[in-house]
Design a protein around this motif. Structure first.
Motif, short mmCIF file in Angstrom:
data_model
loop_
_atom_site.label_atom_id
_atom_site.label_comp_id
_atom_site.label_asym_id
_atom_site.label_seq_id
_atom_site.Cartn_x
_atom_site.Cartn_y
_atom_site.Cartn_z
N ALA A 153 43.24 59.11 17.46
CA ALA A 153 43.63 57.93 18.23
C ALA A 153 45.05 58.07 18.75
N ASP A 154 45.92 58.70 17.95
CA ASP A 154 47.30 58.92 18.39
C ASP A 154 47.32 59.80 19.64
N ARG A 155 46.50 60.84 19.65
CA ARG A 155 46.51 61.77 20.78
C ARG A 155 45.93 61.12 22.04
N VAL A 156 44.97 60.23 21.86
CA VAL A 156 44.47 59.47 23.01
C VAL A 156 45.57 58.59 23.57
N ASP A 157 46.29 57.89 22.68
CA ASP A 157 47.39 57.04 23.12
C ASP A 157 48.48 57.85 23.81
N GLN A 158 48.76 59.03 23.28
CA GLN A 158 49.79 59.88 23.89
C GLN A 158 49.39 60.33 25.29
N ALA A 159 48.11 60.63 25.46
CA ALA A 159 47.63 61.03 26.78
C ALA A 159 47.77 59.88 27.77
N VAL A 160 47.43 58.67 27.33
CA VAL A 160 47.57 57.50 28.19
C VAL A 160 49.03 57.28 28.56
N ALA A 161 49.92 57.39 27.56
CA ALA A 161 51.35 57.19 27.81
C ALA A 161 51.90 58.23 28.79
N ALA A 162 51.29 59.43 28.79
CA ALA A 162 51.75 60.51 29.68
C ALA A 162 51.19 60.37 31.09
N GLY A 163 50.26 59.40 31.29
CA GLY A 163 49.74 59.17 32.63
C GLY A 163 48.26 59.41 32.82
N ALA A 164 47.51 59.74 31.75
CA ALA A 164 46.08 60.00 31.88
C ALA A 164 45.35 58.75 32.38
N THR A 165 44.38 58.97 33.24
CA THR A 165 43.56 57.87 33.75
C THR A 165 42.09 58.03 33.41
N ALA A 166 41.69 59.23 32.96
CA ALA A 166 40.28 59.48 32.65
C ALA A 166 40.20 60.43 31.46
N LEU A 167 39.04 60.41 30.80
CA LEU A 167 38.78 61.30 29.67
C LEU A 167 37.39 61.88 29.85
N LEU A 168 37.26 63.20 29.65
CA LEU A 168 35.96 63.87 29.65
C LEU A 168 35.55 64.11 28.21
N ALA A 169 34.37 63.64 27.85
CA ALA A 169 33.91 63.77 26.47
C ALA A 169 32.58 64.52 26.41
N PHE A 170 32.45 65.41 25.44
CA PHE A 170 31.19 66.07 25.14
C PHE A 170 30.63 65.39 23.89
N VAL A 171 29.48 64.76 24.04
CA VAL A 171 28.90 63.98 22.94
C VAL A 171 27.49 64.50 22.69
N LEU A 172 27.34 65.31 21.65
CA LEU A 172 26.06 65.97 21.37
C LEU A 172 25.56 65.61 19.98
N PRO A 173 24.24 65.71 19.78
CA PRO A 173 23.70 65.43 18.45
C PRO A 173 24.39 66.30 17.39
N ARG A 174 24.77 65.72 16.24
CA ARG A 174 24.28 64.45 15.73
C ARG A 174 25.23 63.28 15.96
N TYR A 175 25.99 63.29 16.98
CA TYR A 175 26.86 62.22 17.42
C TYR A 175 27.84 61.76 16.32
N PRO A 176 28.93 62.49 16.13
CA PRO A 176 29.91 62.10 15.12
C PRO A 176 30.40 60.67 15.36
N ARG A 177 30.48 59.91 14.31
CA ARG A 177 30.95 58.53 14.41
C ARG A 177 32.36 58.49 15.02
N GLU A 178 33.18 59.49 14.65
CA GLU A 178 34.54 59.54 15.16
C GLU A 178 34.58 59.70 16.69
N THR A 179 33.59 60.42 17.23
CA THR A 179 33.54 60.59 18.67
C THR A 179 33.31 59.26 19.37
#
Length: 282
Positions: A169-195
Motif C-alpha cells: 500500500a505504501d508503494r501504491v501511495d508513493q506512485a500516486v504522490a509521484a504523479g501516477a494516474t494508472a496501474l496495470l495489474a496481472f490478476v491470475l488464479p488463485r487470485y491473492p487476496r492482497e492483489t
C-alpha cells in the motif's frame, strides 16, 4: 480442469454478456467458467460450495440470467457442453491436448483484439502515467516482471509491485504522490487476496486500474476500470499463462504506438548504450 473447450467456454460467457451481476453472482459465474464441463452436472448446493456462496444465491443467479431456477440453468449448461462437441483440442495425448488448448486460448484472444481501438486507448492511458506501477503477486509476479523489463525501455518510470505485505500500500501511495494516474495489474488464479486489496486501494487513491486477468468474470472485474481477459490453461498440474503473456506484449505494443517518436528515441538510446557496454553477443 475445463472440459468444455474454447467454443463451449465462449458460449458460457455469452450467457453473462450484458447482464448486470452482483459481486456474489460474478463469483458464481466465474466458478461456472472455471468448472465449465463439470458444472452442468452439479447441484445448486455443490455450485454454492464451489463458489463459496449460499444456495439461494445460486438460485437468484440463475433467475438473473432469465431462467426460472437453477435446474433450468443446468439444462442450458448441458446443452452448451453437448453442442461444444469434441474438437481438435480433444485429439492426441494429455500433453498435446494441453498445448492445443493454449492454441485455442490464443485464437480466442486474437478474436477479442478485433476492437483495436480499445487496446489503443489502454496504451494511451498507460503511456501517460508517469510513473507506471505494474502489479503482480505470486503466480502473476513473473508476468509483471517480464512486462516491466521491456516496458522500461520505452517508458521513463516503470515500477514493479511484486511483493505483498504492508509495504504494498505504501508503494501504491508513493506512485500516486509521484504523479501516477494508472496501474496495470496481472490478476491470475488463485487470485491473492492482497492483489484484490491493492486494486481497491489503488482505485481509492485515484488510479485508473487496468487488469489483465483470466476471465471477464474473474474477481478482478469488481476492482478494475478496464478488464482485459486472456484465458489461462488448466490442463497441466500448474496453469499455463501463454495467452496472458501474449496480451501483456500486445498492451506494451499499444503503449509504444501511443508515443511513437518518444519510443523510437528511447530505443535508439538503449541500443547505443548496449553497444557501448557490449551487453549482448549478437
Amino acid at each position: 480442469m475445463n472440459e468444455c473447450g474454447a467454443s463451449g467456454t465462449d458460449q458460457l460467457l455469452d450467457l453473462f454478456h450484458g447482464v448486470r451481476l452482483t459481486p456474489t453472482q460474478r463469483r458464481i459465474a466465474h466458478c461456472l467458467v472455471r468448472h465449465a464441463g463439470a458444472a452442468a452436472y452439479l447441484s445448486a448446493a455443490e455450485v454454492a460450495e464451489l463458489a463459496g456462496v449460499s444456495q439461494p444465491s445460486v438460485t437468484r443467479f440463475a433467475m438473473a440470467l432469465g431462467h426460472d431456477g437453477y435446474p433450468a440453468l443446468r439444462r442450458r449448461l448441458r446443452e452448451l457442453t453437448t453442442t461444444a462437441g469434441a474438437g481438435p483440442a480433444d485429439a492426441g495425448n494429455a500433453l498435446q491436448r494441453a498445448v492445443r488448448t493454449e492454441m485455442d486460448n490464443l485464437d480466442r484472444l486474437a478474436g477479442q483484439l478485433a476492437d483495436a481501438g480499445r487496446i489503443a486507448g489502454v496504451g494511451r492511458l498507460l503511456a501517460a502515467s508517469r510513473p507506471l506501477p505494474v502489479l503482480g503477486l505470486r503466480a502473476a509476479a513473473p508476468l509483471a516482471a517480464y512486462f516491466a523489463y521491456f516496458a522500461a525501455k520505452v517508458h521513463p518510470d516503470v515500477r514493479v509491485l511484486d511483493h505483498g505485505g504492508s509495504l504494498l500500500a505504501d508503494r501504491v501511495d508513493q506512485a500516486v504522490a509521484a504523479g501516477a494516474t494508472a496501474l496495470l495489474a496481472f490478476v491470475l488464479p488463485r487470485y491473492p487476496r492482497e492483489t484484490l486489496d491493492a486494486l481497491r486501494e489503488a482505485r481509492d487513491a485515484g488510479l485508473t486500474v487496468v487488469a489483465i486477468t483470466d476471465s471477464p468474470v474473474s474477481p478482478a472485474a469488481d476492482h478494475a476500470d478496464v478488464v482485459l481477459p486472456a484465458a489461462v490453461g488448466t490442463d497441466l498440474v500448474f496453469d499455463l499463462h501463454t495467452a496472458p503473456m501474449t496480451l501483456a506484449m500486445v498492451v506494451l505494443q499499444a503503449i509504444c504506438d501511443a508515443a511513437p517518436a518518444e519510443t523510437q528515441t528511447r530505443l535508439e538510446a538503449f541500443e547505443s548504450s548496449a553497444a557501448r557496454r557490449q551487453l549482448f553477443l549478437g
